[in-house]
Design an enzyme around this catalytic site. Sequence first.
Site, PDB file in Angstrom:
ATOM      1  N   ASN A 290       0.852  -1.191   0.000  1.00 47.57           N
ATOM      2  CA  ASN A 290       0.000   0.000   0.000  1.00 47.57           C
ATOM      3  C   ASN A 290       0.885   1.237   0.000  1.00 47.57           C
ATOM      4  O   ASN A 290       1.970   1.233   0.574  1.00 47.57           O
ATOM      5  CB  ASN A 290      -0.884  -0.003   1.254  1.00 47.57           C
ATOM      6  CG  ASN A 290      -1.807   1.205   1.323  1.00 47.57           C
ATOM      7  OD1 ASN A 290      -2.445   1.568   0.330  1.00 47.57           O
ATOM      8  ND2 ASN A 290      -1.878   1.838   2.488  1.00 47.57           N
TER       9      ASN A 290
ATOM     10  N   HIS B 244       0.844   5.116   1.291  1.00 43.23           N
ATOM     11  CA  HIS B 244       0.110   5.982   2.225  1.00 43.23           C
ATOM     12  C   HIS B 244       0.824   7.331   2.319  1.00 43.23           C
ATOM     13  O   HIS B 244       2.051   7.376   2.474  1.00 43.23           O
ATOM     14  CB  HIS B 244       0.035   5.320   3.607  1.00 43.23           C
ATOM     15  CG  HIS B 244      -0.670   6.177   4.610  1.00 43.23           C
ATOM     16  ND1 HIS B 244      -2.033   6.302   4.648  1.00 43.23           N
ATOM     17  CD2 HIS B 244      -0.178   6.989   5.589  1.00 43.23           C
ATOM     18  CE1 HIS B 244      -2.377   7.148   5.606  1.00 43.23           C
ATOM     19  NE2 HIS B 244      -1.266   7.568   6.196  1.00 43.23           N
TER      20      HIS B 244
ATOM     21  N   SER C 132       4.769   6.706   2.543  1.00 50.20           N
ATOM     22  CA  SER C 132       5.333   5.402   2.900  1.00 50.20           C
ATOM     23  C   SER C 132       4.722   4.321   2.028  1.00 50.20           C
ATOM     24  O   SER C 132       3.520   4.353   1.747  1.00 50.20           O
ATOM     25  CB  SER C 132       4.993   5.044   4.360  1.00 50.20           C
ATOM     26  OG  SER C 132       5.379   6.062   5.261  1.00 50.20           O
TER      27      SER C 132
ATOM     28  N   ASP D  27      -3.039   1.023   7.934  1.00 58.36           N
ATOM     29  CA  ASP D  27      -1.784   1.764   7.706  1.00 58.36           C
ATOM     30  C   ASP D  27      -0.719   1.370   8.738  1.00 58.36           C
ATOM     31  O   ASP D  27       0.162   2.175   9.066  1.00 58.36           O
ATOM     32  CB  ASP D  27      -2.015   3.294   7.725  1.00 58.36           C
ATOM     33  CG  ASP D  27      -3.000   3.729   6.652  1.00 58.36           C
ATOM     34  OD1 ASP D  27      -2.986   3.145   5.554  1.00 58.36           O
ATOM     35  OD2 ASP D  27      -3.798   4.654   6.918  1.00 58.36           O
TER      36      ASP D  27
HETATM   37  C1  GRF Z   1      -2.255   8.916  -2.818  1.00 57.28           C
HETATM   38  O1  GRF Z   1      -1.966  10.074  -2.107  1.00 57.28           O
HETATM   39  C2  GRF Z   1      -1.978   7.698  -1.986  1.00 57.28           C
HETATM   40  O2  GRF Z   1      -0.903   7.868  -1.119  1.00 57.28           O
HETATM   41  C3  GRF Z   1      -3.253   7.534  -1.210  1.00 57.28           C
HETATM   42  O3  GRF Z   1      -4.257   7.867  -2.121  1.00 57.28           O
HETATM   43  C4  GRF Z   1      -3.745   8.767  -3.086  1.00 57.28           C
HETATM   44  C5  GRF Z   1      -4.008   8.163  -4.420  1.00 57.28           C
HETATM   45  O4  GRF Z   1      -3.684   9.035  -5.463  1.00 57.28           O
HETATM   46  N1  GRF Z   1      -3.363   6.193  -0.666  1.00 57.28           N
HETATM   47  P1  GRF Z   1      -3.765   8.503  -6.934  1.00 57.28           P
HETATM   48  O5  GRF Z   1      -5.156   7.917  -7.136  1.00 57.28           O
HETATM   49  O6  GRF Z   1      -2.697   7.473  -7.120  1.00 57.28           O
HETATM   50  O7  GRF Z   1      -3.543   9.709  -7.802  1.00 57.28           O
END
Ligand code: GRF
Length: 230
Positions: free
Chosen positions: A112, A114, A141, A150
């Site tokens: 994932n 985050h 991360s 998370d």
């Molecule tokens: C990113 O900021 C990611 O860290 C979070 O959701 C957002 C997704 O952005 N989990 P995208 O859809 O990849 O543009």
Amino acid sequence: MSEAFRLPVVCLISGRGTNLQCLIDGWATGELPVELCAVISNRPQAAGLARAERAGIRTEVVDHRDFTERGAFEQALRSRIDAYSPRLVVLAGFMRVLGTAFVDAYRGRMLNIHPSLLPELPGLDTHRRALDADSSEHGASVHFVSPQVDGGPVVVQARVPVLAGDTPESLAARVLEREHIILPAAVRWFAQGRLRLEGEQVYLDDRPLTSPVILDAQGQWHFENAREKP
Ligand code: GRF
């Protein structure tokens, strides 16, 4: 790079899919030794679905609103994922909390991204919360997914400064730029067989990571216990 083996990967998304786009780009150029088997969204309107379609990648929607119970949603999602027999599942902006049975099914093969320096700021709205806390540093991360939201073992982090006058939007943009580097990096290490999880311990190049790999604000990589640079 050998074309012999490409790791089958399924990506889960909920939204715009810029992180997904980086994986698509790496897949298309061959820089990432992965086969993007499918992109699955829990939202039919997710812009990332169009990105996948443009790249000729199969897309599916498992809409959480079609299910009254989370368990049934997750069961449906699992059966769609498993139809592709992926060796890695990437949550690239997938915005649903996943239960223990789901997470256990992909333990050690689900990553994932985050937008915070975990364990700081799990959950939502991290950029605003970083500003509210007067943090001087923020970031993103990539971690293996565990049942704790998370909370799984962190592989790599990108650090960015918080600047005077930052808004949640400006800070998010600075972080996102780095997300687009560290997510493909972690996926590449995994696909190359360099990254694995044993219990709660992350291994890179067969050595236990004593702390996450860091991409610093200057764009320099910092490894502990890893053999090579990314
Ligand atoms: C990113 O900021 C990611 O860290 C979070 O959701 C957002 C997704 O952005 N989990 P995208 O859809 O990849 O543009």
